[in-house]
Each structure stands twice: as C-alpha cells, then as structure tokens.
Enzyme design. Sequence first.
Site, PDB file in Angstrom:
ATOM      1  N   HIS A  36       0.769  -1.235   0.000  1.00  0.00           N
ATOM      2  CA  HIS A  36       0.000   0.000   0.000  1.00  0.00           C
ATOM      3  C   HIS A  36       0.803   1.289   0.000  1.00  0.00           C
ATOM      4  O   HIS A  36       0.638   2.090  -0.891  1.00  0.00           O
ATOM      5  CB  HIS A  36      -1.039   0.016   1.137  1.00  0.00           C
ATOM      6  CG  HIS A  36      -2.163  -0.915   0.910  1.00  0.00           C
ATOM      7  ND1 HIS A  36      -2.086  -2.256   1.235  1.00  0.00           N
ATOM      8  CD2 HIS A  36      -3.372  -0.741   0.348  1.00  0.00           C
ATOM      9  CE1 HIS A  36      -3.209  -2.861   0.890  1.00  0.00           C
ATOM     10  NE2 HIS A  36      -4.001  -1.965   0.349  1.00  0.00           N
ATOM     11  N   HIS A  72      -6.391  -2.930   8.061  1.00  0.00           N
ATOM     12  CA  HIS A  72      -6.100  -2.676   6.650  1.00  0.00           C
ATOM     13  C   HIS A  72      -5.708  -1.211   6.412  1.00  0.00           C
ATOM     14  O   HIS A  72      -6.434  -0.436   5.787  1.00  0.00           O
ATOM     15  CB  HIS A  72      -7.299  -3.037   5.781  1.00  0.00           C
ATOM     16  CG  HIS A  72      -6.930  -3.193   4.325  1.00  0.00           C
ATOM     17  ND1 HIS A  72      -6.913  -4.408   3.697  1.00  0.00           N
ATOM     18  CD2 HIS A  72      -6.571  -2.288   3.378  1.00  0.00           C
ATOM     19  CE1 HIS A  72      -6.553  -4.251   2.431  1.00  0.00           C
ATOM     20  NE2 HIS A  72      -6.336  -2.963   2.220  1.00  0.00           N
ATOM     21  N   HIS A 102      -9.559   5.158   0.687  1.00  0.00           N
ATOM     22  CA  HIS A 102      -8.205   4.822   0.239  1.00  0.00           C
ATOM     23  C   HIS A 102      -7.412   6.100   0.089  1.00  0.00           C
ATOM     24  O   HIS A 102      -7.700   6.905  -0.796  1.00  0.00           O
ATOM     25  CB  HIS A 102      -8.265   4.088  -1.106  1.00  0.00           C
ATOM     26  CG  HIS A 102      -7.174   3.088  -1.277  1.00  0.00           C
ATOM     27  ND1 HIS A 102      -7.392   1.743  -1.142  1.00  0.00           N
ATOM     28  CD2 HIS A 102      -5.860   3.222  -1.542  1.00  0.00           C
ATOM     29  CE1 HIS A 102      -6.265   1.092  -1.334  1.00  0.00           C
ATOM     30  NE2 HIS A 102      -5.308   1.972  -1.581  1.00  0.00           N
TER      31      HIS A 102
END
Length: 600
Positions: free
Chosen positions: A275, A381, A463
């Site tokens: 990420h 996450h 995100h």
Amino acid sequence: MKVTSIALLIATVSAFGISTIAEAAGPAASSLKSTRGMAVYSKGTEVIGTIFMNKYGYAPLTAVIDIPSNRQLTNVKVTVLGKGKDGVDISYDVAQNELLQHSGIPVFGLYADYQNNVKVDWSENGEKKSHTFQMRTGGVKFTPQANARTSQLVGEVKVKASDKFKDRLYLVDGFGDGAQRSMVSHNNPTAPGAGLWDRSPTLSMFDTNGDLRWYMDYQAFRDANHYRKTGYVMGIKQVGKDLVWGAGQAYHRMSLMGEHVYSRDLPGEYADFSHDIHHRPNGNMIIRVAKKNYVNEFGDLVTTVRDHIIEVDPNGKVVHEWDLNKILDNQRDITLKGLDMGAVCLNVDSDAAGKTADEETLRNAPYGDVPGIGAGRNWVHVNSVTYDENDDSIIISSRHQSANIKIGKDNEVKWILSARGGWKGDLAKKVLQPIDSKGRKIECTEAGMCANPDEFDFTWTQHTAYIGKNSGKRNFTLFVLDNGDGRFNEQPIMPEDKYTRGVEYIIDQKKMTVKQVWQYGKERGFEFYSPVTSITEYYPDKDSNLIASMSTGLTKGKTIGKILEFEHGKDKPAVEVWVHGMAPGAPGYRTTVVVPAFNK
C-alpha cells in the site's frame, strides 16, 4: 620497426572504412569511433555522440546521447516532440551533474514502437547549437493475462487538458499482468499473513493526450523465485529524481532513467509491505508493514496483517514502530460487518459480491489475509500513511475501520475522523465532531448518517488520507479518497447506489471539530465508483487536487482508471484521462504525477 608498424595500422583501419589515427586526432573524430569495437555508427546519430537506447535496462522509453570527454556542452535542453497534431511535447533542461551522471544527455518520454523526434539544444564553444535526433523504440513488453483484451494499458482523453495542465504526466500502477506468481512463503505456514500477495505490475506513464510515454520493464527486474524481487508493487512515488516503491519483503529506489539505486529488505521481523511508503524531508521513510512471529491476544503465534508502521533512517535502520494492535482496538468490527466481501481491497471475489460477514464469521476467521478481528487477521487494513512535520505525527487511512486517524510519536491517538459507532473508552473521546460552514454542530447517528450528507459525510472504506492545501499546526487540511463501500456500515439495496468521491476536510485540532469544504464524484454516481484502490493528492506546483478512481467497472468485468486533476477549489476537472485495464478482475491501484527532474 616502429614506423613500419604504424604504417601497417593506418593502412588496415583505412581499409575497413574506420577513422585513421591522423583523423582521430582531429575534431571530426571526436566520438573516437576507432576505440569502440563492434558498435554501429552513422553520421545521423553522431552529431554529439552515440545514442544508447534503454541504457540501464529497465526503462525502454528512455535513451542517453553519449558525450565524448573532449566535448564540453552547457545549457542543454531536451524536447521529445509530440506525435501528431495533438501530441504533447515533453521538454526539460538538463543540469551539468546529470550530464556527468549519465556520461551523456538523458532522454525521457519517448513514444513506444515509434520513430521519435528528439530536439536537443545546447551551447558549445560559445555557440548555440541545435539538432533533432531520430530514435526508434520497440513495442511494450508486458505479459498479458490469458483473458486480456489488450497487451498493454490504453489511455483515452475525456477532458482535454487546459494549457496549465497540458504537460502533466501520470504514472499508474496496479492492473497486473499474467506473469508467474511467487512461491516465496513465510516461516510460519499456519498463519502466513499476506506473504503470497504477489503480481507483476504494469507500471505505465501517460501524458494528457492519453499516450504512453514511459513504462518499466519490471520483468527484467523481478525474480519470482527470490523473496526480495517479488511482491505487489504499491505506493510508488517520485522522490527527487527517483521513483521509490515497496513490494513484498523489500523496498526499492530507481531513477526515472531506470538506474537501480537500491533494494533493501524490510528490517527485523517485519514483513509484507503493501500500500504505502512515505519519504520525509530528513530522508527517513515511513513504511506500512506487518510483523512475523507475533504473539496475539489469544497467545497464538501469527504473522499480522497490515497493522504495523515503521520509520527507517536513510540507512534502513528502524527508528520507530507503531503497533496498531496496541494503539487502536483490534476488536472493533462495525465496519467489517458492512463490507462487500466480493471486493476486499485487491482480494477480489466476484462470487461474494454484495455479501457481508457476521460477527461469528469475523471472530472465527482463519488467520491470514482475510477480514476478521484480532491480530493475525485483516482487521485494520491500513492503505495509506503520511507524516505531519508540524507535530511529528502520522496520519493513516484504515479501510476496515472506515477511519482516518492521527497518531503521535508517543503512540497516542490525536484524533479520529470516523462515525462514532464502535469506538470505546479513550478512543471514543478522540472522535472528531462534524460542524457546518458556520461552525455549528452537525448531528449524526452512531452509524454515521448525518442530517445533510451533501453538507457533511464521513469516508467509507476509504483509500488514502493525505495532507491538503494550507495545512497548519492548528487547522489541518485532510484530502481523502472516499471509496464509498459500506457507507453507513451497511450495503445498499441496489449496488448501483454506491459512489466514490474525493473529499477535503478542515480539522480544528484544538477544538476537535471537522468541516467538509469540497467534494467531487458523488454527482457521477456508480459510473465513478471504485470499490477498492484509488487516490487523492494535493499538488502545490499547480495548486491542484488530483482524484484517481482506479477500479471503476471492476464488478462489471471492465476496469478503467479515471484520472482527474482540478484547479484547487474548482468543481470541473482541468483534465480527465482514462486508462483502460488489460483484463477483467485486474484493478488499477493508484496514480501519481511525475515531473521530468533533470535540472538539479
């Protein structure tokens, strides 16, 4: 004997049409052809020196024009001329240290499979000179998936760039190709974390005309059988003249020309980069990782999943760790219950589209890269991390908590931008209070439904949460990509009711309030919806907001990354470019602006 030997040598080299020794001493032979063996030369390319295509082996759409040591060039400028009447020129100045670095002139931004025209201007011996070189490139060398529609990503212009943005270059990652997957695994097979999260990338750079102008031949760099050279490339950013990214068990740095700067293992017991990676001004890196051999709250030995952040110095030594299992609540499951199980980040399973998980499933999920609560499962996450230099804090985006969180170097939470439901104890006190434009409190339910969602809404399975314009010590600007899955911690009756947006907030860090000041994407509805991935970012060089919705069409089997850039505060994009993926089920990840940096 000496005279005879020299005479024979002169006769021999003259017979092969190579410059004689006498000629080599003169200015006409400045490239010293006679010393260069089996190289192929022509007068058309020898105006300065030999042209080396893809000199470093990893960037096929680059070249270096060799400068012989007896030539002194200054004030060098390169312009890769645009193709056709709508083509975009790529033009940049080249500093003297760059000429020394490459022993020549770096050429960046060539078209693929094309006879490029490259204009070079320079000064030499007090004269201004110019020449247009022709440089032929080959086709793109990706490995398509078996069900791919094309052999490379395809760009398409939707909004022609204004003059201010015409020179933009957008580097996209993700999508993936059909190359061999890694067989590298962890040393704990019962709790493997995300170690096999691997796919070869299709790193591609597009101009505002939708044309490919750079790509990385990652197969030349990657080795599916070596742990350091596998993994899913993510978080790629430009740092000075270089690109920095992470993948699997390592992080890497490479110049825009394809020079490999370094590859470094993740330190200690850390594992599974994915990420994001953030470069601080002091040279330190903030890296999103996991941890191996971690004893969780049940006494089980696990590899954690996307729940650690580390800071390393320029030599790769760890200087700080943020263990989110100890900082946050890894049992909070209100967001996890509302997730679409068909699209959990890049673990896409179309058979589970629209389905959700209950508490029992989340609590008893196997260890590994699956949604669940507790260390060893994908409970938090973290999909972005950045650093606020004003107060030595990190800001994270937690997809599986639908929360943007600021955490200090003391590992204490400073604030949480999230719906209030599920937060307990001291963490509940850190949840920000929404306000309207006049500073009045906005009432919202525990599930995050506010009185007027057009005036204020939280972000859902978002995100990236990056620092926006004019962010200071008290008033902090946060720019977030709100994917929009699990909005209000539930699935809508109709999947087509989902939408993705970029949203800008101003947070008063003293009063602990948050105000929504700008958004885009809601008005475009499902057409702009990305269930996973994507990015927002503020760019001060053009005072602009970038929004890239990178997995639109994922559930329909045709993935398109939609890249938009706005003048800050404006409601209409100054440029919009779509990048079409090669195959179904392969979403784009992010987009970053790249500037040809050869003038420093």
